[in-house]
Design a protein around this motif. Structure first.
Motif, PDB file in Angstrom:
ATOM      1  N   SER A  71       0.838  -1.195   0.000  1.00 23.42           N
ATOM      2  CA  SER A  71       0.000   0.000   0.000  1.00 23.42           C
ATOM      3  C   SER A  71       0.874   1.245   0.000  1.00 23.42           C
ATOM      4  N   ARG A  72       0.289   2.346  -0.441  1.00 22.70           N
ATOM      5  CA  ARG A  72       1.009   3.616  -0.505  1.00 22.70           C
ATOM      6  C   ARG A  72       0.300   4.643   0.361  1.00 22.70           C
ATOM      7  N   ASN A  73       1.071   5.423   1.075  1.00 24.67           N
ATOM      8  CA  ASN A  73       0.546   6.507   1.901  1.00 24.67           C
ATOM      9  C   ASN A  73       1.163   7.800   1.390  1.00 24.67           C
ATOM     10  N   TYR A  74       0.387   8.555   0.616  1.00 29.05           N
ATOM     11  CA  TYR A  74       0.945   9.761  -0.015  1.00 29.05           C
ATOM     12  C   TYR A  74       1.314  10.856   0.989  1.00 29.05           C
ATOM     13  N   PRO A  75       0.492  11.144   2.003  1.00 27.30           N
ATOM     14  CA  PRO A  75       0.880  12.206   2.945  1.00 27.30           C
ATOM     15  C   PRO A  75       2.210  11.953   3.645  1.00 27.30           C
ATOM     16  N   THR A  76       2.516  10.691   3.949  1.00 30.34           N
ATOM     17  CA  THR A  76       3.768  10.390   4.633  1.00 30.34           C
ATOM     18  C   THR A  76       4.863   9.938   3.667  1.00 30.34           C
ATOM     19  N   ASN A  77       4.510   9.850   2.384  1.00 30.75           N
ATOM     20  CA  ASN A  77       5.459   9.414   1.347  1.00 30.75           C
ATOM     21  C   ASN A  77       6.093   8.062   1.681  1.00 30.75           C
ATOM     22  N   SER A  80       4.117   0.655   2.259  1.00 34.89           N
ATOM     23  CA  SER A  80       4.109  -0.364   3.300  1.00 34.89           C
ATOM     24  C   SER A  80       3.870  -1.744   2.720  1.00 34.89           C
ATOM     25  N   LEU A  81       4.329  -2.728   3.458  1.00 27.39           N
ATOM     26  CA  LEU A  81       4.088  -4.120   3.103  1.00 27.39           C
ATOM     27  C   LEU A  81       3.517  -4.791   4.339  1.00 27.39           C
ATOM     28  N   GLN A  82       2.245  -5.195   4.245  1.00 27.45           N
ATOM     29  CA  GLN A  82       1.620  -5.914   5.340  1.00 27.45           C
ATOM     30  C   GLN A  82       1.715  -7.403   5.042  1.00 27.45           C
ATOM     31  N   MET A  83       2.235  -8.138   6.003  1.00 24.32           N
ATOM     32  CA  MET A  83       2.474  -9.560   5.815  1.00 24.32           C
ATOM     33  C   MET A  83       1.669 -10.343   6.842  1.00 24.32           C
ATOM     34  N   PHE A  84       0.836 -11.239   6.356  1.00 24.53           N
ATOM     35  CA  PHE A  84      -0.027 -12.053   7.208  1.00 24.53           C
ATOM     36  C   PHE A  84       0.328 -13.532   7.060  1.00 24.53           C
TER      37      PHE A  84
END
Length: 118
Positions: A71-77, A80-84
């Motif tokens: 996923s991308r978070n534009y405000p924080t530039n 992320s990689l969420q691993m389950f």
């Protein structure tokens, strides 16, 4: 000049979850041609985990499909990689990768260790 800094690695048990973050500087991730995560296990070649284009198209390795999410978070530039449902075979150093434009060379972070115990 684009720089990438990963964080969030650690030691977890089989079946647990972990989230990695890649903070980019020098360019907005919104305009990056492509970004992604790679991993390298001991004695193995570096392999693609997942990448995402500027248009949002993703490509996941078969081994992580339905378990990992980028996923991308534009405000924080950040990316992320969420691993389950982690498995011991997910143990590796995870690297953030970016290609700022189609003409640029790849940029790499320093890597973060993920260890999954059985």
């Amino acid at each position: 000049q684009v720089q990438l800094v990963e964080s969030g690695g650690g030691l977890v048990q089989t079946g647990e979850s972990l989230s990695l973050s890649c903070a980019a500087s020098g360019r907005s991730i919104r305009t990056m041609y492509r970004m992604g995560w790679y991993r390298q296990a001991p004695g193995q070649q570096r392999e693609l985990v997942v990448d995402i284009t500027s248009g949002g198209m993703t490509s996941y390795a078969d081994s992580v499909k339905a378990r990992f999410t980028i996923s991308r978070n534009y405000p924080t530039n950040t990316v992320s990689l969420q691993m389950f449902r982690l498995k011991p075979e997910d143990t590796a150093v995870y690297y953030c990768n970016a290609r700022p434009t189609i003409y640029d060379r790849d940029v790499w972070g320093q890597g973060t260790q993920v260890t999954v115990s059985s």
